[in-house]
Structures are given as C-alpha cells and as structure tokens.
Scaffold this motif. Structure first.
Motif, PDB file in Angstrom:
ATOM      1  N   GLU A 276       0.824  -1.208   0.000  1.00  0.00           N
ATOM      2  CA  GLU A 276       0.000   0.000   0.000  1.00  0.00           C
ATOM      3  C   GLU A 276       0.858   1.258   0.000  1.00  0.00           C
ATOM      4  OE1 GLU A 276      -2.757  -0.656   3.242  1.00  0.00           O
ATOM      5  OE2 GLU A 276      -4.176  -1.645   1.859  1.00  0.00           O
ATOM      6  N   ALA A 277       2.004   1.205   0.670  1.00  0.00           N
ATOM      7  CA  ALA A 277       2.911   2.361   0.645  1.00  0.00           C
ATOM      8  C   ALA A 277       3.459   2.580  -0.759  1.00  0.00           C
ATOM      9  CB  ALA A 277       4.048   2.154   1.637  1.00  0.00           C
ATOM     10  N   GLN A 278       3.779   1.485  -1.453  1.00  0.00           N
ATOM     11  CA  GLN A 278       4.288   1.610  -2.813  1.00  0.00           C
ATOM     12  C   GLN A 278       3.214   2.130  -3.765  1.00  0.00           C
ATOM     13  OE1 GLN A 278       7.593   1.052  -3.903  1.00  0.00           O
ATOM     14  NE2 GLN A 278       7.855   1.105  -1.681  1.00  0.00           N
ATOM     15  N   LEU A 279       1.978   1.677  -3.589  1.00  0.00           N
ATOM     16  CA  LEU A 279       0.889   2.159  -4.431  1.00  0.00           C
ATOM     17  C   LEU A 279       0.690   3.664  -4.244  1.00  0.00           C
ATOM     18  CD1 LEU A 279      -1.741  -0.715  -3.988  1.00  0.00           C
ATOM     19  CD2 LEU A 279      -0.194  -0.332  -5.912  1.00  0.00           C
ATOM     20  N   GLU A 280       0.835   4.131  -3.029  1.00  0.00           N
ATOM     21  CA  GLU A 280       0.700   5.568  -2.771  1.00  0.00           C
ATOM     22  C   GLU A 280       1.799   6.360  -3.462  1.00  0.00           C
ATOM     23  OE1 GLU A 280       0.509   6.364   1.387  1.00  0.00           O
ATOM     24  OE2 GLU A 280      -1.386   5.291   1.661  1.00  0.00           O
ATOM     25  N   ARG A 281       2.946   5.725  -3.664  1.00  0.00           N
ATOM     26  CA  ARG A 281       4.062   6.384  -4.359  1.00  0.00           C
ATOM     27  C   ARG A 281       3.905   6.338  -5.874  1.00  0.00           C
ATOM     28  NH1 ARG A 281       9.475   3.773  -2.774  1.00  0.00           N
ATOM     29  NH2 ARG A 281      10.169   5.374  -4.263  1.00  0.00           N
ATOM     30  N   GLY A 282       2.876   5.667  -6.358  1.00  0.00           N
ATOM     31  CA  GLY A 282       2.652   5.592  -7.794  1.00  0.00           C
ATOM     32  C   GLY A 282       3.129   4.324  -8.455  1.00  0.00           C
ATOM     33  N   VAL A 283       3.615   3.355  -7.673  1.00  0.00           N
ATOM     34  CA  VAL A 283       4.044   2.064  -8.229  1.00  0.00           C
ATOM     35  C   VAL A 283       2.806   1.263  -8.621  1.00  0.00           C
ATOM     36  CG1 VAL A 283       5.217  -0.115  -7.722  1.00  0.00           C
ATOM     37  CG2 VAL A 283       6.161   2.054  -6.882  1.00  0.00           C
ATOM     38  N   TYR A 284       2.840   0.639  -9.776  1.00  0.00           N
ATOM     39  CA  TYR A 284       1.728  -0.202 -10.201  1.00  0.00           C
ATOM     40  C   TYR A 284       1.789  -1.550  -9.490  1.00  0.00           C
ATOM     41  CZ  TYR A 284       0.931   3.142 -13.970  1.00  0.00           C
ATOM     42  OH  TYR A 284       0.670   4.282 -14.686  1.00  0.00           O
ATOM     43  N   LEU A 285       0.607  -2.063  -9.147  1.00  0.00           N
ATOM     44  CA  LEU A 285       0.544  -3.333  -8.414  1.00  0.00           C
ATOM     45  C   LEU A 285       1.253  -4.455  -9.165  1.00  0.00           C
ATOM     46  CD1 LEU A 285      -0.660  -4.740  -5.876  1.00  0.00           C
ATOM     47  CD2 LEU A 285      -2.626  -5.350  -7.322  1.00  0.00           C
ATOM     48  N   LYS A 286       1.188  -4.445 -10.485  1.00  0.00           N
ATOM     49  CA  LYS A 286       1.766  -5.539 -11.270  1.00  0.00           C
ATOM     50  C   LYS A 286       3.276  -5.663 -11.058  1.00  0.00           C
ATOM     51  CE  LYS A 286       2.467  -2.708 -15.431  1.00  0.00           C
ATOM     52  NZ  LYS A 286       2.138  -2.559 -16.877  1.00  0.00           N
ATOM     53  N   HIS A 287       3.940  -4.548 -10.737  1.00  0.00           N
ATOM     54  CA  HIS A 287       5.386  -4.598 -10.541  1.00  0.00           C
ATOM     55  C   HIS A 287       5.760  -5.340  -9.253  1.00  0.00           C
ATOM     56  CE1 HIS A 287       5.971  -2.143 -13.988  1.00  0.00           C
ATOM     57  NE2 HIS A 287       5.460  -1.055 -13.465  1.00  0.00           N
ATOM     58  N   ILE A 288       4.819  -5.456  -8.336  1.00  0.00           N
ATOM     59  CA  ILE A 288       5.057  -6.197  -7.097  1.00  0.00           C
ATOM     60  C   ILE A 288       4.508  -7.611  -7.194  1.00  0.00           C
ATOM     61  CG2 ILE A 288       4.647  -6.228  -4.597  1.00  0.00           C
ATOM     62  CD1 ILE A 288       4.267  -3.180  -4.761  1.00  0.00           C
ATOM     63  N   THR A 289       3.293  -7.758  -7.689  1.00  0.00           N
ATOM     64  CA  THR A 289       2.650  -9.074  -7.678  1.00  0.00           C
ATOM     65  C   THR A 289       3.316 -10.064  -8.624  1.00  0.00           C
ATOM     66  OG1 THR A 289       1.006  -8.287  -9.278  1.00  0.00           O
ATOM     67  CG2 THR A 289       0.420  -8.187  -6.935  1.00  0.00           C
ATOM     68  N   ARG A 290       4.072  -9.586  -9.607  1.00  0.00           N
ATOM     69  CA  ARG A 290       4.744 -10.551 -10.495  1.00  0.00           C
ATOM     70  C   ARG A 290       5.728 -11.430  -9.728  1.00  0.00           C
ATOM     71  NH1 ARG A 290       9.782  -9.084 -13.153  1.00  0.00           N
ATOM     72  NH2 ARG A 290      10.739  -7.242 -12.219  1.00  0.00           N
ATOM     73  N   HIS A 291       6.195 -10.948  -8.568  1.00  0.00           N
ATOM     74  CA  HIS A 291       7.128 -11.727  -7.752  1.00  0.00           C
ATOM     75  C   HIS A 291       6.413 -12.682  -6.799  1.00  0.00           C
ATOM     76  CE1 HIS A 291      10.208  -9.150  -9.334  1.00  0.00           C
ATOM     77  NE2 HIS A 291       9.705  -8.078  -8.769  1.00  0.00           N
ATOM     78  N   LEU A 292       5.098 -12.586  -6.720  1.00  0.00           N
ATOM     79  CA  LEU A 292       4.335 -13.381  -5.755  1.00  0.00           C
ATOM     80  C   LEU A 292       3.703 -14.620  -6.369  1.00  0.00           C
ATOM     81  CD1 LEU A 292       2.277 -10.444  -4.123  1.00  0.00           C
ATOM     82  CD2 LEU A 292       4.643 -11.115  -3.646  1.00  0.00           C
ATOM     83  N   LEU A 293       3.781 -14.756  -7.684  1.00  0.00           N
ATOM     84  CA  LEU A 293       2.970 -15.750  -8.386  1.00  0.00           C
ATOM     85  C   LEU A 293       3.276 -17.179  -7.979  1.00  0.00           C
ATOM     86  CD1 LEU A 293       2.961 -14.204 -11.988  1.00  0.00           C
ATOM     87  CD2 LEU A 293       1.289 -13.898 -10.138  1.00  0.00           C
ATOM     88  N   GLY A 294       4.483 -17.459  -7.519  1.00  0.00           N
ATOM     89  CA  GLY A 294       4.838 -18.828  -7.162  1.00  0.00           C
ATOM     90  C   GLY A 294       4.576 -19.192  -5.720  1.00  0.00           C
TER      91      GLY A 294
END
Length: 341
Positions: A276-294
């Motif tokens: 949520e802190a990253q989203l507030e900074r303008g980071v797109y969720l996809k840039h984080i969730t791509r590392h969670l898929l496994g």
C-alpha cells in the motif's frame, strides 16, 4: 568477514527478477537470508539513475549489490558508491555467460583473466576501506569456461583472487559455455560438479565457500551445508518462494518464527503495508505481484492464485483488494489444515 551464519542461506542475483520489490517479499519469508540485487554494470552505477538502479528498502538488509565490469578503476568507484548507498556486500560477477556480457568483457569470460579479477577486487577493497561500516568484496564465479575441466586451474583462479582480498566465493558449480549455449541452457546443460566446491572448502578452510546451481529443494540445500558455508538458491527460490521460508525456519532458531512455519496467507498479508505504501508512491501493483505468483506453487488453488493476480494486477486502480481476492479464492480450495501448512 560477515558472521558465518549470515551466509548459510542466500538468494541469487537474477536479472529482471531480484529487484527491490522481490527482495522485500523474500525478506518476509526468510528473515535470515542474504539477498542480492540484479547485476548492475559499474558504468550504470557511476553515470545512471541510482535512485532506480540502487533502490533498496531498509527491511532488505543484509543485501548485496552485484556489479558487472572489468575495469578496476570503474569497479572501485561503483563499489564505493554501493557501499555508501548502504549495501552490506559488493559482489563481482564472474559467472554470467550472455553474449552482451561477453561483448563487454565481463561476467564468465573473466574466469580466464584471474590477474584482472584480482586487480579489480584489490581496487574495490581499497575503495571500500576506511568506511565507518565494513563492506566485504566477494566474487560469484563458475568452475571454468567452455572445455576448462582442470580443477587446479579453478583453484588457481580462486587463490589469485583471494590473495587480492576476497574471502567469500559463491561457486556456481558448473562451467559456462561462451559459445553455442543460451544463458538458459548455461544454467541447465553443463554438468554440475558440486564436488569441486566441496574440495575447495576442504583445501581452503579459511575461505567462505557458498555453492550455487541446480538446488531445487530443501533436502538438496541442506545437504550442501555439510560441505560448504552456505547454499545460494536461484530459480527455485523465485518460482517456489515458500521454500525460502521452510529453510529459514529449519536452519535458524529463535525469532521471528521460533521454529514454527507460518501459512502462506499469513506471510503474504504481512506484505500489505509495503504494497500500500508503494501504491501511494505511484508504483503499479503488477510490478510487485509478479514476484508473488509462485507462492502457492504445487498447492491446490495455486493456479487460481496466479490467474487472479496475472489478469488483474495490470488494470488501472488495482490495489491490495485484488491480492485478498486471490488469497480468498486460493484458500477456498483447501481445508483449514492445508491453510495452516
């Protein structure tokens, strides 16, 4: 020299994967693991966008910066910048076999130039000397290149570089083929020879020797600890990240887990404040969730988890609620006992 226990478990530097978002996630899973950045060329560190290239969250420590390059003066300057930026280790890449890396005369082809590697390490060590916080310079290498199958040549490379001030070697225990194999094939085709890393540790007990390459599960990783100072996991850690949690709990006593495995859902929900802190900074969720898929790889509902995140994270306005939706769907496939595992 870092505390030996801090070298026991580490996650390999992987291009396009081990960015800061990935490392924050891995830190939640494995608080004791040593994490590595993607490889960054020395020139990029000196002249590029450091805010992007050297991005690091405080929770990541201990974390190493891996540098590419072959010019001692530039590597020294980049190492000093990395140390001042806050990295806990500066690692020199002597193992990447890609055509682009070869064209720049660095990576695996440096295995054939031990004197140049030694000069580079000596310059990097000198550049980091005198800092308030000690930052070791380490090397990640292969056993050799192409048809180099001479253990004595490999050991001579290590001895030459060690004499320049390197006390920690991460040994990817296979050769690198500079012609005829892709980088992917170079991770799979050349045969693994862990015995070379084991022998090196026996013959050079004062060095810290970590083994890397082809480690796929907890049993394999644990077996290496009987012969070396640590195991570095690469793609297994990325594609099945819960393995990191299992190893951290098994190998390290005490807090935060006190020998008790956390569920995947519990671990993932601990990432929410960061997301949520990253989203507030303008980071797109996809840039984080791509590392969670496994995270649920091999588990019932794992495919549904990946699908929800893959299909939704790129959409405008995607937020943490998407992760909760993926978790709820995944957990619906499993009973309470499975959810706690």
């Amino acid at each position: 020299m870092p505390d030996p226990a801090s070298l026991r478990l580490s996650v390999a530097p992987m291009m396009d994967w081990t960015d800061s978002h990935c490392r924050v996630f891995h830190r939640l899973l494995a608080p004791h693991a040593r994490l590595y950045s993607e490889m960054v060329h020395a020139n990029a560190v000196i002249h590029g966008d450091r805010e992007r290239l050297l991005a690091m969250d405080p929770v990541e420590h201990p974390v190493a910066l891996q540098l590419g390059g072959s010019e001692p003066a530039l590597l020294a300057q980049a190492a000093r910048i990395g140390a001042e930026w806050g990295f806990d280790e500066i690692n020199l890449n002597c193992g990447c076999p890609s055509d682009r890396v070869q064209a720049g005369r660095f990576g695996a082809c440096l295995m054939r130039e031990p004197a140049l590697v030694a000069d580079s390490v000596a310059a990097m060590v000198a550049a980091c000397a005198g800092l308030e916080r000690p930052v070791p310079v380490t090397v990640k290498c292969r056993l050799g290149v192409d048809d180099d199958h001479d253990y004595d040549r490999f050991r001579a490379f290590i001895d030459t570089v060690a004499a320049a001030g390197c006390g920690i070697f991460v040994v990817h225990a296979r050769n690198a083929w500079l012609q005829g194999l892709s980088p992917k094939e170079n991770r799979e085709v050349p045969p693994l020879r862990y015995d070379w890393a084991y022998r090196l540790k026996r013959e050079r007990p004062d060095l810290r020797v970590l083994v890397n390459g082809g480690i796929a599960d907890a049993d394999e990783a644990t077996a290496h600890l009987a012969h070396t100072d640590g195991a570095m996991l690469g793609r297994a850690a990325y594609h099945t990240p819960y393995l990191l949690h299992r190893l951290d709990v098994a190998w390290f006593a005490g807090p935060p887990f006190n020998g008790v495995l956390k569920s995947r859902g519990e671990l993932l929900r601990a990432l929410r404040p960061y997301v949520e802190a990253q989203l507030e900074r303008g980071v797109y969720l996809k840039h984080i969730t791509r590392h969670l898929l496994g995270l649920f790889a091999g588990e019932r509902g794992g495919r549904a988890f990946r699908q929800v995140l893959s299909e939704g994270a790129h959409k405008p306005g995607a937020d943490w609620s998407l992760v909760e939706r993926a978790l709820a769907l995944t957990e619906s496939f499993a009973g309470p006992e499975r959810q706690r595992a």
